[in-house]
Motif scaffolding. Sequence first.
Motif, PDB file in Angstrom:
ATOM      1  N   MET A   1     -47.135  44.463 -11.577  1.00 29.38           N
ATOM      2  CA  MET A   1     -48.080  44.584 -11.189  1.00 29.38           C
ATOM      3  C   MET A   1     -49.105  44.050 -12.180  1.00 29.38           C
ATOM      4  O   MET A   1     -49.387  45.055 -13.065  1.00 29.38           O
ATOM      5  CB  MET A   1     -48.490  45.702 -10.020  1.00 29.38           C
ATOM      6  N   LEU A   2     -49.769  43.226 -12.273  1.00 30.10           N
ATOM      7  CA  LEU A   2     -50.936  42.773 -13.405  1.00 30.10           C
ATOM      8  C   LEU A   2     -51.992  43.773 -13.448  1.00 30.10           C
ATOM      9  O   LEU A   2     -52.107  44.190 -14.693  1.00 30.10           O
ATOM     10  CB  LEU A   2     -51.386  41.444 -13.318  1.00 30.10           C
ATOM     11  N   LEU A   3     -52.418  44.258 -12.285  1.00 30.71           N
ATOM     12  CA  LEU A   3     -53.627  45.382 -12.460  1.00 30.71           C
ATOM     13  C   LEU A   3     -53.193  46.560 -13.184  1.00 30.71           C
ATOM     14  O   LEU A   3     -53.949  47.121 -13.869  1.00 30.71           O
ATOM     15  CB  LEU A   3     -54.109  45.457 -11.191  1.00 30.71           C
ATOM     16  N   GLU A   4     -52.025  46.867 -13.091  1.00 29.93           N
ATOM     17  CA  GLU A   4     -51.620  48.115 -13.669  1.00 29.93           C
ATOM     18  C   GLU A   4     -51.427  47.979 -15.201  1.00 29.93           C
ATOM     19  O   GLU A   4     -51.628  49.259 -15.911  1.00 29.93           O
ATOM     20  CB  GLU A   4     -50.261  48.483 -13.068  1.00 29.93           C
ATOM     21  N   LYS A   5     -51.478  47.002 -15.705  1.00 29.99           N
ATOM     22  CA  LYS A   5     -51.231  46.667 -17.085  1.00 29.99           C
ATOM     23  C   LYS A   5     -52.901  46.361 -17.690  1.00 29.99           C
ATOM     24  O   LYS A   5     -52.845  46.252 -18.938  1.00 29.99           O
ATOM     25  CB  LYS A   5     -50.470  45.489 -17.516  1.00 29.99           C
ATOM     26  N   HIS A  17     -54.946  30.955 -15.813  1.00 26.85           N
ATOM     27  CA  HIS A  17     -55.694  30.824 -14.645  1.00 26.85           C
ATOM     28  C   HIS A  17     -55.014  31.336 -13.432  1.00 26.85           C
ATOM     29  O   HIS A  17     -55.443  31.911 -12.722  1.00 26.85           O
ATOM     30  CB  HIS A  17     -56.312  29.500 -14.591  1.00 26.85           C
ATOM     31  N   GLU A  18     -53.717  30.963 -13.209  1.00 29.25           N
ATOM     32  CA  GLU A  18     -52.984  31.497 -12.321  1.00 29.25           C
ATOM     33  C   GLU A  18     -52.806  32.967 -12.067  1.00 29.25           C
ATOM     34  O   GLU A  18     -52.778  33.630 -11.069  1.00 29.25           O
ATOM     35  CB  GLU A  18     -51.611  30.741 -12.423  1.00 29.25           C
ATOM     36  N   GLU A  19     -52.297  33.732 -13.308  1.00 35.78           N
ATOM     37  CA  GLU A  19     -52.373  34.885 -13.439  1.00 35.78           C
ATOM     38  C   GLU A  19     -53.579  35.418 -12.970  1.00 35.78           C
ATOM     39  O   GLU A  19     -53.837  36.684 -12.285  1.00 35.78           O
ATOM     40  CB  GLU A  19     -52.030  35.415 -14.799  1.00 35.78           C
ATOM     41  N   LEU A  20     -54.895  35.044 -13.507  1.00 36.16           N
ATOM     42  CA  LEU A  20     -56.271  35.442 -12.831  1.00 36.16           C
ATOM     43  C   LEU A  20     -56.454  35.551 -11.322  1.00 36.16           C
ATOM     44  O   LEU A  20     -56.883  36.475 -10.819  1.00 36.16           O
ATOM     45  CB  LEU A  20     -57.254  34.592 -13.701  1.00 36.16           C
ATOM     46  N   GLN A  21     -55.797  34.565 -10.748  1.00 41.41           N
ATOM     47  CA  GLN A  21     -55.850  34.477  -9.507  1.00 41.41           C
ATOM     48  C   GLN A  21     -55.061  35.645  -8.826  1.00 41.41           C
ATOM     49  O   GLN A  21     -55.284  36.278  -7.923  1.00 41.41           O
ATOM     50  CB  GLN A  21     -55.587  33.093  -8.766  1.00 41.41           C
ATOM     51  N   THR A  22     -53.862  35.905  -9.320  1.00 40.69           N
ATOM     52  CA  THR A  22     -52.949  36.738  -8.900  1.00 40.69           C
ATOM     53  C   THR A  22     -53.676  38.272  -9.026  1.00 40.69           C
ATOM     54  O   THR A  22     -53.713  38.953  -8.216  1.00 40.69           O
ATOM     55  CB  THR A  22     -51.558  36.836  -9.529  1.00 40.69           C
ATOM     56  N   LEU A  23     -54.157  38.341 -10.122  1.00 40.64           N
ATOM     57  CA  LEU A  23     -55.152  39.618 -10.371  1.00 40.64           C
ATOM     58  C   LEU A  23     -56.173  39.634  -9.479  1.00 40.64           C
ATOM     59  O   LEU A  23     -56.382  40.980  -9.045  1.00 40.64           O
ATOM     60  CB  LEU A  23     -55.923  39.557 -11.727  1.00 40.64           C
TER      61      LEU A  23
END
Length: 586
Positions: A1-5, A17-23
């Motif tokens: 989970m990106l938010l945890e990092k 940008h793709e990861e930002l959308q996932t975030l």
Amino acid sequence: MLLEKITSPEDVKKLSHEELQTLADEARKALLEKTSRHGGHNGPNFGVIELTIALHYVFNSPKDKIIFDVSHQSYVHKMLTGRAQAFLDLAHYDDVSGYTNPHESEHDLFSIGHTSTLLALASGVAKARDLKAENSNIVAVIGDGSMSGGLAYEGLNQIATEGTNTIVILNDNEQSIATNPTGGLYTALRKLRESKGSANDNLFRALGFDYHYLEDGNDLKSLIKLLEEVKDTDHPVFLHLHTQKGHGVPFMEQNREAFHAGGPYNPETGAYLTGSQVGETYDSITTDLVLDKIAKDPTVVVVNAGTPMFIFNQEQRKQAGKQFVDVGIAEEEAATMTAGLAKNGAKPIWVVTSTFMQRAYDQLSHDIALNNQASTILVYMASANAMNDESHLGFFDIPFLSHIPNMVYLAPTNKEEHQAMLDWAINQNQHPVAIRVPVGPLVETGIKDTTDYSQLNKNRVIQKGSKVALFGLGNFFHLAEQVAKVLKAEHNITATVVNPRFITGLDTKLLDSLTTDHKVLVTLEDGILEGGYGQTIASYLGNSDLKVKNYGIDKAFHDRYDATELLVANGITVENIVAQILNDLK
């Protein structure tokens, strides 16, 4: 989970940008999980998820100063600045407040809980930067509802006057707490939205701002592109973003007022888990009486500043029609409009919460009281048992209002008193009258109150005794009754029990009479102790032999406190009060 990092904004900048959308998707899921369990400000935060991520991707906080008006939409900002655990771990939900708080993080510049202050704050922060010859962006995020407050215009004007880097972001979701009023500013914003920012009548360009409009203010890529264009500007910029309150959660998008803020709810259906209170409440009997007055008298008018739900729901607002006025989130306008209404023969009722009334002190004193305009001010949530964030405290109102000349401030203790006081206040034409709407369960006597409240400052003696006198003001009257019961049952002391009813004056005849056969006088008030009702009594009796003990709340910005613990810390318990009385009688 990106938010945890994510431990700081630097981690956000490393994402594609793709990861930002996932975030953004993960942040939305975390918000839904926490707010559905814990409650909070819902719609405002879901509406700015993408904007907040874009801000921290483009700008360099804390060097760049990102400030939020009201700051009740700062949940995702907290997630991205090292506080994600407070949104991911149930055990840590209460680690952070619902507003920005400098005690929590260097990324929070101010404790902000009241609206329309942001642009004035930003103008000062930017001026200090310029005086120090520093290089940074000042980014001020304000909602369209907050633009109805007068201070917002003052700040907007000063930013334009200074003429240096301040980036004002208007989060225009067509809604403040309730639906925005029609006309005025909101007509101008609507025309800008309809024209995609190209309308000829543009207040912000006229003031000197470099104006930009973004139709899809919830589109992450468009937001990043726009913010990158204006970053490091040398002049004032105004970004008008059309966003959706509650974005990504269908039931919040559809019922924006209900989901501005609230308690726990079903995350699938949106049904609040704590249903509406069954039976009458102090709020409901107030509403019923006011609606009856409106139906019978076309000059009765309710004035409110952006929080109509305290007096009327949506259907009741329709019922009141033109006899209900929502001025937007602008308490100063509400107060002074109340004075104008009264002067020209109307019967205004200004509905306001204790914490927000603070914003209109000059208007209360200069416009209403100095001109002695007969009006009714219903003060809601005035209690230690109301809101408990340091920016939303409701217990400063007693010294605040009680020392203004011409003002009459009343503290009812039951249904019948409250109804009688409200009826008298609306009908009389001699004074501005404020009523401290009781907080707590409805108390009924079953006996109509026939008191003539035009006889000012006449206290009511509920029980005549000797040695000890207990003055229980408003919400704390029933505490005085409990103390009296213990004194009688356990110590055979019959105390005099007084319901003061009037906060703004003393019943000096009664006080003088108590000096003959009483040794201790105790005052109990659900408000700040310093400068309060009890100290006024103590001052009057200062040359007598009667010992006066005052109980109230200490002067401090208590933050996210437990109400019971706060009262205990201030000695406000039956056991402590009785023990102190017995000690003083020795």
